[in-house]
Design a protein around this motif. Structure first.
Motif, mmCIF file in Angstrom:
data_model
loop_
_atom_site.group_PDB
_atom_site.id
_atom_site.type_symbol
_atom_site.label_atom_id
_atom_site.label_comp_id
_atom_site.label_asym_id
_atom_site.label_seq_id
_atom_site.Cartn_x
_atom_site.Cartn_y
_atom_site.Cartn_z
ATOM 1 N N LYS A 84 0.827 -1.209 0.000
ATOM 2 C CA LYS A 84 0.000 0.000 0.000
ATOM 3 C C LYS A 84 0.859 1.255 0.000
ATOM 4 N N GLY A 85 2.162 1.070 -0.143
ATOM 5 C CA GLY A 85 3.054 2.220 -0.174
ATOM 6 C C GLY A 85 3.440 2.726 1.198
ATOM 7 N N GLN A 86 3.071 1.982 2.246
ATOM 8 C CA GLN A 86 3.443 2.358 3.615
ATOM 9 C C GLN A 86 4.885 1.941 3.875
ATOM 10 N N ARG A 87 5.659 2.854 4.445
ATOM 11 C CA ARG A 87 7.054 2.568 4.737
ATOM 12 C C ARG A 87 7.161 1.560 5.870
ATOM 13 N N ILE A 88 7.915 0.459 5.622
ATOM 14 C CA ILE A 88 8.196 -0.522 6.659
ATOM 15 C C ILE A 88 9.537 -0.222 7.311
#
Ligand code: SF4
Length: 91
Positions: A84-88
């Protein structure tokens, strides 16, 4: 390095998508420390400029190993996002 051994020969340092992870090496940050290669040898190798590139065998390294490699990078040059394009990492 034979291009066919790379996950994406057009983008050797990514971004590439593996399962639900998007992996990208910031080549400007990478200092060739090769910590990532030691932790995730099926994912990363150094190219002729001593920058990390992503191998076709990346699919054989589990998510946690790839994320551990990013965490082990001394300059946080390995950027990982979810689908989802969330930074891990880095956060
Ligand atoms: S650990 Fe970081 S600095 Fe070292 S080769 Fe990998 S990406 Fe580059």
């Amino acid at each position: 390095m034979d291009n066919q051994q790379l996950k994406d020969p057009q983008n050797p340092s990514g971004p590439v998508t593996v399962r639900n992870l998007k992996i990208h090496v910031d080549r400007d940050l990478c200092i060739g420390a090769a910590t990532c290669v030691a932790i995730a040898p099926k994912t990363f190798v150094l190219d002729s400029e001593a920058k990390a590139i992503i191998l076709a065998t990346v699919d054989q390294d589990p998510d946690n190993v790839i994320i551990d490699a990013a965490k082990g990078c001394p300059v946080a040059a390995i950027i990982i996002e979810d689908d989802k394009g969330q930074r891990i990492f880095p956060q």
